[in-house]
Design a protein around this motif. Structure first.
Motif, PDB file in Angstrom:
ATOM      1  N   LEU A  74      23.381  -4.692  12.355  1.00 43.59           N
ATOM      2  CA  LEU A  74      22.892  -3.715  13.156  1.00 43.59           C
ATOM      3  C   LEU A  74      23.435  -4.099  14.562  1.00 43.59           C
ATOM      4  CD1 LEU A  74      19.435  -3.026  11.822  1.00 43.59           C
ATOM      5  CD2 LEU A  74      21.491  -1.948  11.249  1.00 43.59           C
ATOM      6  N   VAL A  75      24.158  -3.186  15.339  1.00 42.27           N
ATOM      7  CA  VAL A  75      24.345  -3.356  16.774  1.00 42.27           C
ATOM      8  C   VAL A  75      23.504  -2.899  17.536  1.00 42.27           C
ATOM      9  CG1 VAL A  75      26.197  -2.928  18.476  1.00 42.27           C
ATOM     10  CG2 VAL A  75      26.945  -3.338  16.111  1.00 42.27           C
ATOM     11  N   PRO A  76      22.940  -3.351  18.597  1.00 44.24           N
ATOM     12  CA  PRO A  76      22.067  -2.573  19.347  1.00 44.24           C
ATOM     13  C   PRO A  76      22.468  -1.267  20.080  1.00 44.24           C
ATOM     14  CG  PRO A  76      22.332  -4.665  20.255  1.00 44.24           C
ATOM     15  CD  PRO A  76      23.272  -4.611  19.134  1.00 44.24           C
ATOM     16  N   GLY A  77      21.535  -0.339  19.798  1.00 47.51           N
ATOM     17  CA  GLY A  77      21.877   1.090  19.936  1.00 47.51           C
ATOM     18  C   GLY A  77      22.476   1.776  19.013  1.00 47.51           C
TER      19      GLY A  77
ATOM     20  N   LEU B  26      19.447  -7.041   5.949  1.00 42.54           N
ATOM     21  CA  LEU B  26      19.772  -6.625   7.471  1.00 42.54           C
ATOM     22  C   LEU B  26      19.896  -7.830   8.437  1.00 42.54           C
ATOM     23  CD1 LEU B  26      16.789  -3.830   7.830  1.00 42.54           C
ATOM     24  CD2 LEU B  26      19.142  -3.780   6.584  1.00 42.54           C
ATOM     25  N   PHE B  27      20.908  -7.909   9.195  1.00 48.72           N
ATOM     26  CA  PHE B  27      21.190  -8.737  10.098  1.00 48.72           C
ATOM     27  C   PHE B  27      21.387  -8.317  11.429  1.00 48.72           C
ATOM     28  CE2 PHE B  27      23.493 -10.236   5.934  1.00 48.72           C
ATOM     29  CZ  PHE B  27      22.588 -11.126   5.609  1.00 48.72           C
ATOM     30  N   SER B  28      21.143  -9.235  12.537  1.00 46.09           N
ATOM     31  CA  SER B  28      21.491  -8.911  13.740  1.00 46.09           C
ATOM     32  C   SER B  28      22.387 -10.056  14.624  1.00 46.09           C
ATOM     33  CB  SER B  28      20.387  -8.431  14.633  1.00 46.09           C
ATOM     34  OG  SER B  28      19.598  -9.560  14.676  1.00 46.09           O
TER      35      SER B  28
ATOM     36  N   VAL C  92      16.391  -5.444  16.374  1.00 50.89           N
ATOM     37  CA  VAL C  92      17.431  -4.734  16.917  1.00 50.89           C
ATOM     38  C   VAL C  92      16.830  -3.161  17.140  1.00 50.89           C
ATOM     39  CG1 VAL C  92      19.704  -3.836  16.995  1.00 50.89           C
ATOM     40  CG2 VAL C  92      19.466  -5.669  15.532  1.00 50.89           C
ATOM     41  N   GLU C  93      17.197  -2.655  18.496  1.00 51.86           N
ATOM     42  CA  GLU C  93      16.704  -1.452  18.797  1.00 51.86           C
ATOM     43  C   GLU C  93      17.749  -0.108  18.555  1.00 51.86           C
ATOM     44  OE1 GLU C  93      15.116   0.718  22.965  1.00 51.86           O
ATOM     45  OE2 GLU C  93      14.380  -0.954  22.335  1.00 51.86           O
TER      46      GLU C  93
ATOM     47  N   PRO D   4      20.062 -13.973  11.359  1.00 49.68           N
ATOM     48  CA  PRO D   4      21.414 -13.564  11.894  1.00 49.68           C
ATOM     49  C   PRO D   4      22.726 -13.489  10.808  1.00 49.68           C
ATOM     50  CG  PRO D   4      20.767 -15.965  12.236  1.00 49.68           C
ATOM     51  CD  PRO D   4      19.623 -15.276  11.699  1.00 49.68           C
ATOM     52  N   LEU D   5      23.845 -13.259  10.952  1.00 51.63           N
ATOM     53  CA  LEU D   5      24.583 -12.645  10.160  1.00 51.63           C
ATOM     54  C   LEU D   5      24.986 -13.951   9.080  1.00 51.63           C
ATOM     55  CD1 LEU D   5      26.874 -10.685   9.027  1.00 51.63           C
ATOM     56  CD2 LEU D   5      28.683 -11.819  10.611  1.00 51.63           C
ATOM     57  N   ASP D   6      24.822 -13.420   7.894  1.00 57.12           N
ATOM     58  CA  ASP D   6      25.231 -14.633   6.912  1.00 57.12           C
ATOM     59  C   ASP D   6      26.453 -14.252   6.178  1.00 57.12           C
ATOM     60  OD1 ASP D   6      25.405 -15.851   4.443  1.00 57.12           O
ATOM     61  OD2 ASP D   6      23.666 -15.082   3.490  1.00 57.12           O
ATOM     62  N   GLU D   7      27.503 -15.358   6.609  1.00 55.28           N
ATOM     63  CA  GLU D   7      28.813 -15.029   6.156  1.00 55.28           C
ATOM     64  C   GLU D   7      29.172 -15.216   4.835  1.00 55.28           C
ATOM     65  OE1 GLU D   7      31.417 -17.682   8.562  1.00 55.28           O
ATOM     66  OE2 GLU D   7      30.405 -17.256  10.348  1.00 55.28           O
TER      67      GLU D   7
END
Length: 340
Positions: A17-20, A49-51, A57-58, A70-73
Protein backbone atom coordinates in the motif's frame (compact mmCIF):
# COMPACT_ATOMS: atom_id res chain seq x y z
CA UNK A 1 -27.41 -22.57 -0.40
CA UNK A 2 -23.67 -22.30 -0.95
CA UNK A 3 -21.99 -24.62 -3.41
CA UNK A 4 -18.86 -26.54 -2.47
CA UNK A 5 -15.87 -26.16 -4.78
CA UNK A 6 -12.85 -28.43 -4.73
CA UNK A 7 -9.92 -26.03 -4.28
CA UNK A 8 -6.44 -26.16 -5.67
CA UNK A 9 -3.45 -25.20 -3.52
CA UNK A 10 -3.84 -21.95 -1.63
CA UNK A 11 -2.52 -18.79 -3.33
CA UNK A 12 -1.44 -15.78 -1.28
CA UNK A 13 -1.78 -12.24 -2.57
CA UNK A 14 0.43 -9.61 -0.97
CA UNK A 15 -0.65 -5.98 -1.25
CA UNK A 16 1.88 -3.15 -0.98
CA UNK A 17 0.00 0.00 0.00
CA UNK A 18 1.36 3.35 -1.14
CA UNK A 19 0.27 6.43 0.86
CA UNK A 20 -2.74 7.94 -0.85
CA UNK A 21 -3.70 4.62 -2.46
CA UNK A 22 -7.20 4.14 -3.86
CA UNK A 23 -9.32 2.38 -1.24
CA UNK A 24 -11.88 1.50 -3.92
CA UNK A 25 -9.40 -0.41 -6.07
CA UNK A 26 -7.78 -2.13 -3.08
CA UNK A 27 -11.06 -3.36 -1.59
CA UNK A 28 -12.37 -4.38 -5.02
CA UNK A 29 -9.28 -6.56 -5.43
CA UNK A 30 -9.24 -8.10 -1.96
CA UNK A 31 -12.92 -8.75 -1.30
CA UNK A 32 -13.33 -11.29 -4.14
CA UNK A 33 -10.66 -13.40 -2.41
CA UNK A 34 -12.61 -13.36 0.85
CA UNK A 35 -15.86 -14.32 -0.87
CA UNK A 36 -14.11 -17.07 -2.84
CA UNK A 37 -12.94 -18.57 0.46
CA UNK A 38 -16.44 -18.42 1.92
CA UNK A 39 -18.04 -20.08 -1.08
CA UNK A 40 -15.29 -22.70 -1.26
CA UNK A 41 -15.59 -23.38 2.48
CA UNK A 42 -11.82 -23.54 2.52
CA UNK A 43 -9.09 -20.86 2.45
CA UNK A 44 -8.19 -21.16 -1.22
CA UNK A 45 -6.80 -17.64 -1.07
CA UNK A 46 -4.89 -15.71 1.57
CA UNK A 47 -3.67 -12.12 1.68
CA UNK A 48 -1.11 -10.01 3.49
CA UNK A 49 -0.64 -6.24 3.59
CA UNK A 50 2.65 -4.33 3.56
CA UNK A 51 3.84 -0.73 3.68
CA UNK A 52 7.20 1.00 3.38
CA UNK A 53 7.77 1.14 7.13
CA UNK A 54 5.31 -1.42 8.43
CA UNK A 55 3.02 1.31 9.77
CA UNK A 56 -0.65 1.89 8.85
CA UNK A 57 -1.20 3.57 5.51
CA UNK A 58 -3.75 6.28 4.78
CA UNK A 59 -5.80 5.95 1.60
CA UNK A 60 -6.79 8.93 -0.54
CA UNK A 61 -10.18 9.00 1.22
CA UNK A 62 -8.54 9.26 4.66
CA UNK A 63 -9.11 5.63 5.64
CA UNK A 64 -6.14 4.23 7.59
CA UNK A 65 -5.33 0.58 6.96
CA UNK A 66 -3.17 -1.50 9.30
CA UNK A 67 -0.60 -3.73 7.63
CA UNK A 68 1.29 -6.89 8.55
CA UNK A 69 4.65 -5.16 8.37
CA UNK A 70 7.26 -3.85 5.92
CA UNK A 71 7.61 -5.45 2.51
CA UNK A 72 8.35 -9.18 2.66
CA UNK A 73 10.59 -9.97 -0.28
CA UNK A 74 9.62 -13.65 -0.21
CA UNK A 75 6.10 -12.83 -1.46
CA UNK A 76 5.12 -14.89 -4.48
CA UNK A 77 2.43 -12.51 -5.78
CA UNK A 78 2.70 -8.78 -5.04
CA UNK A 79 0.16 -6.12 -5.97
CA UNK A 80 1.25 -2.49 -5.68
CA UNK A 81 -1.72 -0.28 -4.79
CA UNK A 82 -1.36 3.43 -5.48
CA UNK A 83 -3.49 6.49 -6.16
CA UNK A 84 -2.91 10.17 -6.85
CA UNK A 85 0.77 10.44 -5.89
CA UNK A 86 2.64 7.27 -6.88
CA UNK A 87 5.91 9.02 -7.72
CA UNK A 88 6.38 10.14 -4.13
CA UNK A 89 6.69 6.48 -3.12
CA UNK A 90 9.50 5.72 -5.56
CA UNK A 91 12.73 5.21 -3.60
CA UNK A 92 15.94 3.36 -4.35
CA UNK A 93 15.40 0.85 -1.51
CA UNK A 94 11.93 0.03 -2.84
CA UNK A 95 12.93 -0.30 -6.49
CA UNK A 96 15.86 -2.44 -5.42
CA UNK A 97 13.56 -4.72 -3.44
CA UNK A 98 11.15 -5.02 -6.35
CA UNK A 99 13.98 -5.98 -8.70
CA UNK A 100 15.24 -8.66 -6.30
CA UNK A 101 11.74 -10.06 -5.95
CA UNK A 102 11.26 -10.15 -9.72
CA UNK A 103 14.57 -11.99 -10.15
CA UNK A 104 13.35 -14.60 -7.65
CA UNK A 105 10.18 -15.13 -9.65
CA UNK A 106 7.62 -12.97 -7.84
CA UNK A 107 4.56 -12.25 -9.97
CA UNK A 108 4.10 -8.48 -10.00
CA UNK A 109 0.76 -6.70 -10.13
CA UNK A 110 -0.38 -3.09 -9.94
CA UNK A 111 -3.66 -1.31 -9.26
CA UNK A 112 -4.57 2.16 -10.47
CA UNK A 113 -1.20 3.99 -10.69
CA UNK A 114 0.84 1.28 -8.97
CA UNK A 115 2.45 0.57 -12.34
CA UNK A 116 4.55 3.71 -11.76
CA UNK A 117 6.58 1.85 -9.14
CA UNK A 118 7.05 -1.20 -11.34
CA UNK A 119 8.13 1.00 -14.25
CA UNK A 120 10.59 2.87 -12.02
CA UNK A 121 12.10 -0.50 -11.07
CA UNK A 122 12.47 -1.40 -14.75
CA UNK A 123 10.10 -4.37 -14.51
CA UNK A 124 7.76 -3.67 -17.43
CA UNK A 125 9.83 -4.64 -20.46
CA UNK A 126 7.80 -4.90 -23.65
CA UNK A 127 4.60 -6.03 -21.96
CA UNK A 128 1.52 -3.81 -22.35
CA UNK A 129 0.17 -2.26 -19.16
CA UNK A 130 -2.85 -0.27 -18.10
CA UNK A 131 -3.59 2.27 -15.41
CA UNK A 132 -6.35 4.75 -14.55
CA UNK A 133 -7.21 6.75 -17.67
CA UNK A 134 -6.65 10.08 -15.91
CA UNK A 135 -3.01 9.22 -15.21
CA UNK A 136 -2.16 7.90 -18.69
CA UNK A 137 -0.87 11.16 -20.26
CA UNK A 138 1.52 11.83 -17.37
CA UNK A 139 2.69 8.22 -17.28
CA UNK A 140 3.41 8.27 -21.01
CA UNK A 141 5.49 11.42 -20.56
CA UNK A 142 7.49 9.76 -17.75
CA UNK A 143 7.84 6.33 -19.39
CA UNK A 144 7.44 6.82 -23.13
CA UNK A 145 8.90 3.40 -24.00
CA UNK A 146 6.15 1.52 -22.16
CA UNK A 147 3.19 0.18 -24.12
CA UNK A 148 0.00 1.55 -22.57
CA UNK A 149 -3.49 0.22 -23.31
CA UNK A 150 -6.92 1.54 -22.48
CA UNK A 151 -8.05 -1.89 -21.24
CA UNK A 152 -9.60 -2.50 -17.84
CA UNK A 153 -6.73 -4.83 -16.98
CA UNK A 154 -3.80 -6.67 -18.56
CA UNK A 155 -2.85 -10.16 -17.44
CA UNK A 156 0.58 -11.59 -18.21
CA UNK A 157 2.46 -14.57 -16.88
CA UNK A 158 4.71 -12.49 -14.62
CA UNK A 159 3.03 -9.08 -14.74
CA UNK A 160 -0.56 -7.93 -14.39
CA UNK A 161 -1.93 -4.40 -14.18
CA UNK A 162 -5.36 -2.92 -13.60
CA UNK A 163 -6.96 0.50 -14.08
CA UNK A 164 -8.33 0.32 -10.55
CA UNK A 165 -11.82 1.12 -9.31
CA UNK A 166 -14.41 -1.52 -10.12
CA UNK A 167 -12.13 -2.93 -12.83
CA UNK A 168 -10.24 -4.66 -9.99
CA UNK A 169 -13.27 -6.87 -9.39
CA UNK A 170 -13.23 -8.05 -13.01
CA UNK A 171 -9.50 -8.68 -12.92
CA UNK A 172 -9.65 -10.71 -9.72
CA UNK A 173 -12.63 -12.69 -11.01
CA UNK A 174 -10.56 -13.54 -14.07
CA UNK A 175 -7.70 -14.70 -11.84
CA UNK A 176 -10.07 -16.68 -9.63
CA UNK A 177 -11.50 -18.37 -12.72
CA UNK A 178 -8.02 -19.31 -13.88
CA UNK A 179 -7.05 -20.68 -10.49
CA UNK A 180 -10.27 -22.23 -9.16
CA UNK A 181 -12.63 -22.40 -12.12
CA UNK A 182 -15.21 -20.28 -13.90
CA UNK A 183 -18.02 -21.56 -11.69
CA UNK A 184 -16.49 -20.09 -8.55
CA UNK A 185 -15.73 -16.80 -10.32
CA UNK A 186 -19.35 -16.48 -11.41
CA UNK A 187 -20.60 -17.29 -7.93
CA UNK A 188 -18.33 -14.62 -6.45
CA UNK A 189 -19.57 -12.13 -9.04
CA UNK A 190 -23.16 -12.86 -8.04
CA UNK A 191 -22.33 -12.12 -4.40
CA UNK A 192 -21.30 -8.60 -5.40
CA UNK A 193 -24.41 -8.13 -7.54
CA UNK A 194 -21.90 -7.80 -10.34
CA UNK A 195 -24.16 -8.97 -13.14
CA UNK A 196 -21.52 -9.25 -15.85
CA UNK A 197 -17.83 -10.12 -15.65
CA UNK A 198 -16.27 -7.64 -18.03
CA UNK A 199 -13.48 -8.82 -20.35
CA UNK A 200 -10.11 -7.13 -20.12
CA UNK A 201 -10.43 -5.31 -23.44
CA UNK A 202 -13.41 -3.21 -22.43
CA UNK A 203 -12.66 0.49 -22.23
CA UNK A 204 -12.42 2.34 -18.95
CA UNK A 205 -14.59 5.33 -19.80
CA UNK A 206 -18.08 5.89 -21.13
CA UNK A 207 -18.34 6.24 -24.88
CA UNK A 208 -17.72 9.73 -26.15
CA UNK A 209 -21.36 10.47 -26.90
CA UNK A 210 -22.37 9.65 -23.33
CA UNK A 211 -19.57 11.75 -21.89
CA UNK A 212 -20.34 14.90 -23.84
CA UNK A 213 -24.11 14.44 -23.99
CA UNK A 214 -24.62 14.20 -27.72
CA UNK A 215 -25.34 11.49 -30.27
CA UNK A 216 -24.48 13.61 -33.30
CA UNK A 217 -22.01 11.35 -35.15
CA UNK A 218 -20.32 14.29 -36.88
CA UNK A 219 -19.75 16.12 -33.61
CA UNK A 220 -18.50 12.98 -31.90
CA UNK A 221 -16.08 12.29 -34.75
CA UNK A 222 -14.64 15.81 -34.53
CA UNK A 223 -14.19 15.69 -30.75
CA UNK A 224 -12.65 12.21 -30.96
CA UNK A 225 -10.08 13.64 -33.36
CA UNK A 226 -9.44 16.55 -31.01
CA UNK A 227 -8.84 14.25 -28.05
CA UNK A 228 -6.51 12.07 -30.09
CA UNK A 229 -4.40 14.99 -31.35
CA UNK A 230 -3.33 17.09 -28.37
CA UNK A 231 0.35 17.60 -29.16
CA UNK A 232 -0.24 18.40 -32.84
CA UNK A 233 -3.71 19.96 -33.06
CA UNK A 234 -5.75 19.65 -36.24
CA UNK A 235 -6.70 22.87 -38.07
CA UNK A 236 -10.41 23.51 -37.57
CA UNK A 237 -10.96 23.54 -41.34
CA UNK A 238 -9.50 20.03 -41.59
CA UNK A 239 -11.72 18.81 -38.76
CA UNK A 240 -14.77 20.21 -40.53
CA UNK A 241 -13.77 18.59 -43.81
CA UNK A 242 -13.29 15.24 -42.11
CA UNK A 243 -16.80 15.50 -40.68
CA UNK A 244 -18.20 16.39 -44.10
CA UNK A 245 -19.38 19.87 -43.14
CA UNK A 246 -18.19 23.40 -43.76
CA UNK A 247 -16.28 25.30 -41.10
CA UNK A 248 -19.25 27.64 -40.66
CA UNK A 249 -21.58 24.68 -40.11
CA UNK A 250 -19.18 23.22 -37.57
CA UNK A 251 -19.05 26.53 -35.72
CA UNK A 252 -22.86 26.62 -35.51
CA UNK A 253 -23.05 23.05 -34.20
CA UNK A 254 -20.47 23.67 -31.47
CA UNK A 255 -22.06 26.95 -30.36
CA UNK A 256 -25.49 25.32 -30.22
CA UNK A 257 -24.19 22.33 -28.23
CA UNK A 258 -21.53 23.90 -25.99
CA UNK A 259 -21.92 27.66 -26.21
CA UNK A 260 -18.46 28.01 -27.75
CA UNK A 261 -16.77 27.50 -31.09
CA UNK A 262 -14.65 24.45 -31.99
CA UNK A 263 -11.36 26.34 -31.59
CA UNK A 264 -12.21 27.37 -28.02
CA UNK A 265 -13.49 23.87 -27.19
CA UNK A 266 -10.29 22.34 -28.60
CA UNK A 267 -8.15 24.77 -26.61
CA UNK A 268 -9.99 23.80 -23.42
CA UNK A 269 -9.25 20.12 -24.05
CA UNK A 270 -5.57 20.93 -24.43
CA UNK A 271 -5.55 23.14 -21.33
CA UNK A 272 -7.16 20.38 -19.29
CA UNK A 273 -4.34 18.09 -20.43
CA UNK A 274 -1.79 20.77 -19.50
CA UNK A 275 -3.27 21.06 -16.02
CA UNK A 276 -3.07 17.28 -15.56
CA UNK A 277 0.56 17.20 -16.68
CA UNK A 278 1.45 20.06 -14.34
CA UNK A 279 -0.21 18.30 -11.43
CA UNK A 280 1.17 14.86 -12.13
CA UNK A 281 4.65 15.36 -13.57
CA UNK A 282 7.73 17.48 -13.11
CA UNK A 283 7.95 18.46 -16.77
CA UNK A 284 9.27 21.96 -17.46
CA UNK A 285 6.64 24.43 -18.64
CA UNK A 286 8.07 24.45 -22.17
CA UNK A 287 7.65 20.67 -22.41
CA UNK A 288 4.10 20.87 -21.11
CA UNK A 289 3.39 23.56 -23.69
CA UNK A 290 4.83 21.41 -26.49
CA UNK A 291 2.94 18.32 -25.29
CA UNK A 292 -0.35 20.22 -25.45
CA UNK A 293 0.08 21.91 -28.81
CA UNK A 294 1.08 25.45 -27.79
CA UNK A 295 3.75 27.33 -29.71
CA UNK A 296 5.48 28.57 -26.55
CA UNK A 297 5.21 28.43 -22.78
CA UNK A 298 4.08 32.05 -22.73
CA UNK A 299 1.22 31.25 -25.12
CA UNK A 300 0.16 28.36 -22.90
CA UNK A 301 0.52 30.50 -19.76
CA UNK A 302 -1.78 33.21 -21.13
CA UNK A 303 -4.44 30.71 -22.17
CA UNK A 304 -4.06 28.81 -18.88
CA UNK A 305 -4.52 31.95 -16.80
CA UNK A 306 -7.62 32.95 -18.75
CA UNK A 307 -9.24 29.54 -18.25
CA UNK A 308 -8.21 28.70 -14.68
CA UNK A 309 -7.65 32.15 -13.20
CA UNK A 310 -4.09 31.40 -12.10
CA UNK A 311 -0.66 30.90 -13.70
CA UNK A 312 0.48 27.39 -14.67
CA UNK A 313 2.96 27.27 -11.79
CA UNK A 314 0.08 27.34 -9.31
CA UNK A 315 -1.15 24.06 -10.78
CA UNK A 316 1.99 22.19 -9.87
CA UNK A 317 1.13 19.04 -7.95
CA UNK A 318 3.27 16.81 -5.79
CA UNK A 319 3.60 13.80 -8.05
CA UNK A 320 7.02 14.95 -9.18
CA UNK A 321 8.39 15.30 -5.63
CA UNK A 322 9.93 11.84 -5.31
CA UNK A 323 12.93 12.84 -3.23
CA UNK A 324 15.37 11.53 -5.79
CA UNK A 325 16.50 12.33 -9.31
CA UNK A 326 15.98 9.83 -12.09
CA UNK A 327 19.00 9.45 -14.33
CA UNK A 328 18.71 9.66 -18.10
CA UNK A 329 19.39 5.93 -18.35
CA UNK A 330 16.45 5.20 -16.03
CA UNK A 331 14.14 7.58 -17.88
CA UNK A 332 14.78 7.28 -21.64
CA UNK A 333 12.96 9.67 -23.95
CA UNK A 334 11.81 7.61 -26.90
CA UNK A 335 8.55 7.26 -28.75
CA UNK A 336 5.52 6.14 -26.75
CA UNK A 337 3.74 3.09 -28.09
CA UNK A 338 -0.01 3.09 -27.57
CA UNK A 339 -1.72 -0.28 -27.93
CA UNK A 340 -5.19 -0.02 -29.49
Amino acid sequence: MSTHYAPLAQETYCFYLVPGFSAMGFVAAMEPLRVANRLSRQPVFAWRLFSADGQPVEASCGLKVAVDGPLDETARVLIVCAGFEPRRAITRPLTGALRRMARRGTVMGALDTGVYLLAAAGLIGDQPVTLHWEAVPAFCEDYPAVQVTEDLFCLGERLFTCAGGTAAIDMMLERIAGRQGVGLARAVSDQFIHTRIRPHEERQRLDLGSRIGTRDPRLNAVIARMEAAIENPWPIADLAAHAGVTRRQLERVFIAQFGMGPAEYYRDIRLDRARALLAQTGLPLIEVAMATGFSSKSAMARAYARKFGQPPGAGRGRWHSTGETRTHAEHPRITTRMVP
